[in-house]
Design an enzyme around this catalytic site. Structure first.
Site, PDB file in Angstrom:
ATOM      1  N   LYS A 166       0.782  -1.235   0.000  1.00 16.88           N
ATOM      2  CA  LYS A 166       0.000   0.000   0.000  1.00 16.88           C
ATOM      3  C   LYS A 166       0.823   1.299   0.000  1.00 16.88           C
ATOM      4  O   LYS A 166       0.472   2.258   0.677  1.00 16.88           O
ATOM      5  CB  LYS A 166      -0.954   0.037   1.208  1.00 16.88           C
ATOM      6  CG  LYS A 166      -1.940  -1.094   1.270  1.00 16.88           C
ATOM      7  CD  LYS A 166      -2.776  -1.070   2.515  1.00 16.88           C
ATOM      8  CE  LYS A 166      -2.015  -1.536   3.731  1.00 16.88           C
ATOM      9  NZ  LYS A 166      -2.843  -1.872   4.878  1.00 16.88           N
ATOM     10  N   ASP A 202      -5.089  -5.625  10.877  1.00 21.06           N
ATOM     11  CA  ASP A 202      -6.380  -4.926  10.977  1.00 21.06           C
ATOM     12  C   ASP A 202      -7.579  -5.869  10.791  1.00 21.06           C
ATOM     13  O   ASP A 202      -8.638  -5.664  11.388  1.00 21.06           O
ATOM     14  CB  ASP A 202      -6.466  -3.740   9.995  1.00 21.06           C
ATOM     15  CG  ASP A 202      -6.096  -4.099   8.564  1.00 21.06           C
ATOM     16  OD1 ASP A 202      -5.634  -5.229   8.325  1.00 21.06           O
ATOM     17  OD2 ASP A 202      -6.247  -3.229   7.671  1.00 21.06           O
TER      18      ASP A 202
HETATM   19  C1  BGC Z   1      -1.962  -5.870   3.799  1.00 18.55           C
HETATM   20  C2  BGC Z   1      -2.795  -6.581   4.845  1.00 18.55           C
HETATM   21  C3  BGC Z   1      -3.919  -5.670   5.330  1.00 18.55           C
HETATM   22  C4  BGC Z   1      -4.709  -5.147   4.154  1.00 18.55           C
HETATM   23  C5  BGC Z   1      -5.846  -4.220   4.566  1.00 18.55           C
HETATM   24  C6  BGC Z   1      -2.848  -5.302   2.699  1.00 18.55           C
HETATM   25  O1  BGC Z   1      -2.089  -4.535   1.822  1.00 18.55           O
HETATM   26  O2  BGC Z   1      -1.028  -6.760   3.229  1.00 18.55           O
HETATM   27  O3  BGC Z   1      -1.997  -6.984   5.935  1.00 18.55           O
HETATM   28  O4  BGC Z   1      -4.744  -6.396   6.194  1.00 18.55           O
HETATM   29  O5  BGC Z   1      -3.859  -4.464   3.265  1.00 18.55           O
HETATM   30  O6  BGC Z   1      -5.405  -3.120   5.255  1.00 18.55           O
END
Ligand code: BGC
Length: 439
Positions: A166, A202
């Site tokens: 992200k 989360d």
């Molecule tokens: C992450 C996860 C996370 C999800 C939602 C993903 O990019 O790898 O660990 O739960 O985003 O936030």
């Protein structure tokens, strides 16, 4: 829902849109491939190569009892960082009462993409500010950390960051214990103390938060900037952790599905550009088809193609359309909700529908996994906590019902669960570790 084929669209536009419409057989094929990776992720001998990691979380089933009192909860996972003060308690009916105060801090770009030390120093600075604001700097509170990235846990308060997702890129964090990085940063400041008792994803925090309202909730799913899900799995199936009794929450990290080439024939030219121009090319390929972080850019690329082929806006692209990353995902929802739906609106709707369909497969597979492990094939009921960016719920439900008609799901939507859940887990962890609360 509008019909898939629109006779009023030019055939070239219809052709481009149709590439996004996945047939039931295609969805079933993706589902099958993902199921295989999920299964491989759980097994010791195939875990390393599987693209869906199925990470143990050390959050066990049915936590009985917990400490009551004040907890600090941190929530890091998007462009904002949240600090919360959560009061955990029980009344005569043994119902949880949770009150919160919270503060949002936006994370500067250089902290997201600089060094781990810079990022965690910034986090410690935010905590310090929060403690000052609420006059609680003198208290050594137990702390729960919602950290929304893939982590290989060794215990509930120890876990190695596998890779950033992200848009985070802070160097020196991958491969290191995240709780250690936080503790070091707090120590470097030296103006307050904290007792970090738990770190959770989360999805896990969300599920736990829901669990305290509805004891049948056993899946947590997030479709927002990133996407992911966790669920309760039988211990004997979680081969990476010793022990056969009871159940443990597994963080699937399904956003990484596709890393072994499983999605090649389903990824379109636009998906490839989104991936190649991202901060983590080749990673999180499934997430890049679905989540809010990438949807705006995906739509921009298709719109640009339509304009360049003179099928839209008289062949004239605006500066917004020409600039990478400028088309935010919220525009997709805004355009999609137009009452008079023309090409751009249909495109947004089609891209979103693909996202929903692919996201729903995960729920179908989680149901299947649970059905298989619990040996309970009939009338399986699943309660699921879902956080979604753009009202996915009804569409999710429809697709899941179509693909797995024998399963019954209840969706509970939450916008708040992420931090609260971390505090609740900390309260349970405190009880288990009999940690001394200096409150
Ligand atoms: C992450 C996860 C996370 C999800 C939602 C993903 O990019 O790898 O660990 O739960 O985003 O936030």
């Amino acid at each position: 829902m509008r019909p898939a084929l629109n006779p009023f669209l030019p055939p070239q536009v219809e052709q481009i849109l149709s590439e996004f419409r996945l047939k039931k057989e295609q969805l079933k094929e993706v589902m099958k491939r993902m199921m295989r990776e999920m299964d491989r992720g759980l097994r010791v001998e195939t875990h390393q190569e599987s693209s869906v990691k199925m990470l143990p979380t050390y959050v066990y089933s049915t936590p009985e009892g917990s400490e009551v009192g004040d907890f600090l909860a941190l929530d890091l996972g998007g462009t904002n960082f949240r600090v919360m003060l959560v009061k955990v308690g029980e009344d005569e009916e043994r119902v949880w009462k949770v009150e919160t105060k919270h503060q949002m801090y936006s994370i500067p770009e250089d902290a997201m993409t600089g060094t781990a030390e810079m990022l965690f120093d910034y986090i410690a600075e935010c905590i310090s500010d929060f403690l000052d604001r609420h006059h609680i700097k003198h208290r050594k509170l137990p702390l729960g950390f919602t950290f929304s990235f893939p982590v290989r846990h060794e215990d509930i308060d120890k876990g190695i960051l596998l890779n950033w997702t992200k848009g985070f890129k802070a160097s020196g964090a991958e491969g290191n214990n995240v709780v250690g990085l936080l503790r070091d940063a707090i120590k470097r400041r030296g103006d307050f103390e904290m007792d970090v008792v738990a770190m959770v994803n989360d999805t896990v925090a969300t599920m736990i938060s829901c669990y305290y309202e509805d004891r049948s909730c056993e899946v947590g799913m997030i479709v927002g900037t990133g996407c992911n899900a966790c669920y309760m799995e039988e211990m004997r199936t979680v081969e990476l952790v010793e022990g056969e009794e009871g159940r443990m929450c597994v963080n699937t990290e399904w956003g990484a599905f596709g890393a072994n080439g499983e999605l090649e024939e389903f990824r379109l030219e636009y998906d490839r550009v989104v991936d190649e121009t991202s901060l983590n090319p080749g990673q999180q390929l499934y997430e890049k088809l679905i989540s809010g972080k990438y949807m705006g850019e995906l739509v921009r690329l298709v719109l640009l193609k339509l304009v360049n082929e003179e099928l839209l806006f008289n062949g004239e692209a605006s500066d917004l359309l020409k600039t990478r990353g400028s088309f935010e995902t919220r525009y997709v929802s805004q355009i999609e909700s137009n009452t008079v739906c023309v090409s751009d609106c249909l495109l947004c709707e089609t891209v979103k529908l693909r996202s929903v369909s692919l996201g729903s497969l995960v729920i179908c597979n989680i149901q299947m996994m649970q059905v298989i492990s619990s040996e309970n094939v009939m009338d399986f009921i699943l309660t699921l906590m879902l956080i979604s960016l753009h009202s996915f719920q009804d569409r999710f439900h429809k697709v899941v019902r179509e693909l797995t008609p024998h399963c019954d799901i209840t969706f509970i939507q939450s916008e708040e669960g992420s931090g609260r859940g971390a505090a609740l887990i900390s309260a349970v962890a405190c009880k288990m570790a009999a940690c001394i609360l200096t409150q």
